[in-house]
Design an enzyme around this catalytic site. Structure first.
Site, PDB file in Angstrom:
ATOM      1  CG  ASN A 166      -0.355 -19.918  -3.219  1.00  0.00           C
ATOM      2  OD1 ASN A 166      -0.241 -19.027  -2.395  1.00  0.00           O
ATOM      3  ND2 ASN A 166       0.633 -20.764  -3.506  1.00  0.00           N
ATOM      4  NE  ARG A 167      -8.238 -17.140  -3.832  1.00  0.00           N
ATOM      5  CZ  ARG A 167      -8.656 -16.374  -4.852  1.00  0.00           C
ATOM      6  NH1 ARG A 167      -8.256 -15.132  -4.948  1.00  0.00           N
ATOM      7  NH2 ARG A 167      -9.463 -16.873  -5.759  1.00  0.00           N
TER       8      ARG A 167
END
Ligand code: CTP
Length: 401
Positions: free
Chosen positions: A212-213
């Site tokens: 994920n970011r």
């Protein structure tokens, strides 16, 4: 003005990262520090003494055998007339000299003569950083009480090569300087804390993963803020490109299951702050070999299974820390979802934020949070992730007052 009145002797040695030292000087001075620069011959091939001196508003010392400089200030006075010696960038060559006590130019002589704390921000090609000679020198310098910030991993300016060796960012270096020179009260002295940070990487096969970011910026800042208040902090970090924070024990993990294991191993603790964006799912059985495209066949389905919930496990653990703080990344119904997580996960606080596309919070430098406790909600104004961390550490400390 966290560094008001502090005198920093900044040694710039010869690497391309020297360009970042110009910004570093500005950042240190913004915080009230006086910066006296020393440049090696190599450094002057990358940035000019004129630029360094202009930003530092001081003269730049370059020569051990300069009659004028030696009569005026002298290398011994340079070495001792400061609160901290900062080396940024610290090259492999300068580290090698230090480890062996060589003193053949002004910088290395100062480093041998100083009785002040020394902080080094290494910068070099990843192969040089991982070379056995540099590993040896690093270990010797740690044994000599030299402190380090970074290097971080990422792409190298010159070669585009990837790996550990990139100099820590100026603000990370400033935070490390502040941590060393900080003489503020330590309300969390004697307390232990566990912080999780960053994303997790869940393998699909040896080359692919689910991620994920998350950048780790908020979690790392919280770990550093708790350490500044005197806590003994274990930071369990997923894969990130930022440097390990100063004054914190950092354990590096990849997967959620490894993160849980490292967190449980760090118990008992007084405080747990679970900031990591743990992947909720992992691939049930990661392939041992790279999954290949099969001509004419549909793409392979990914069968997912749930990861352990680290916050929930810790919130209900028999060795539950006295204070458990979770985060909630939401894109809608922030308060309702945050309150539900507080209950479900057995936390004392949930720090909830809106991570909808466009807010720039995931990966960015600023954050706007709502702090949900059992007895109410505080709306905190937008602030840097550093400031959110400082505020949260103060809130945590108030529980132990
Ligand atoms: N968390 C955790 N382990 C997980 C998932 C989440 O420790 N497997 C923690 C995070 O570190 C954070 C909190 O739980 O402190 C909430 O994370 P978030 O992703 O917002 O919540 P989820 O439990 O994943 O809920 P949902 O996906 O339904 O929003």
């Amino acid at each position: 003005m966290t560094l008001a009145g502090k005198r920093i002797l900044l040694i710039i040695s010869g690497g391309i990262a020297a360009y970042k030292s110009l910004d570093l000087i500005r950042r240190l001075r913004e915080r009230g520090a006086a910066v006296r620069p020393v440049m090696t011959a190599g450094a002057q091939a990358f940035v000019t003494p004129l630029a360094v001196g202009a930003l530092a508003a001081d003269r730049v010392f370059t020569d051990l055998f300069s009659r004028e400089d030696e009569q005026d200030v002298g290398h011994i006075r340079l070495a001792r007339g400061c609160d901290l010696v900062l080396i940024a960038p610290a090259t492999a060559d300068l580290m090698a000299k230090m480890a062996n006590g060589l003193a053949d130019d002004l910088a290395s002589t100062i480093l041998l003569a100083t009785d002040r704390p020394v902080l080094a921000a290494p910068a070099m090609n990843p192969k040089m950083w991982s070379h056995p000679a540099t590993r040896r020198n690093h270990a010797i310098l740690l044994g000599d009480s030299i402190r380090f910030i970074g290097p971080a991993s990422g792409e190298m300016a010159e070669s585009g090569e990837k790996g550990e060796g990139r100099m820590a960012e100026p603000l990370e270096i400033v935070a490390a300087v502040e941590a060393i020179l900080d003489d503020a009260p330590k309300p969390l002295a004697g307390r232990t804390a566990i912080v999780t940070s960053g994303p997790t990487h869940e393998p699909i096969d040896p080359v692919r993963y689910i991620a994920n970011r998350s950048s780790g910026k908020q979690g790392h800042a919280i770990a550093a803020a708790l350490a500044r208040l005197g806590a003994d902090v274990t930071l369990v970090s997923g894969p990130v490109t930022i440097a390990d924070p100063q004054g914190v024990r950092t354990v590096h993990v990849e997967r959620a299951e490894e993160m849980l294991e490292a967190v449980v191993k760090a118990l008992p603790a007084d405080i747990a702050v679970m900031v990591a964006a743990v992947a909720d799912w992992r691939v049930a059985i990661a392939a041992g070999n790279k999954i290949k495209k099969q001509p004419g066949e549909a793409p392979p389905p990914l069968l997912l299974t749930e990861n352990p919930d680290i916050l929930k496990t810790i919130g209900h653990h028999e060795k539950r820390p006295a204070l458990v703080v979770g985060f909630a990344a939401e894109t809608q119904d922030i308060l309702a979802n945050g309150r539900a997580k507080l209950q479900r996960k057995g936390a004392d606080y949930i720090v909830a934020n809106d991570v909808s596309a466009g807010t720039g919070i995931m990966g960015g430098d600023r954050n706007t949070v709502k702090v949900i406790g059992k007895s109410g909600v505080e709306d905190w104004p937008e602030a840097s992730k550093q400031d959110v961390a400082t505020q949260l550490a103060a809130l945590i400390a108030s529980h132990f007052a």
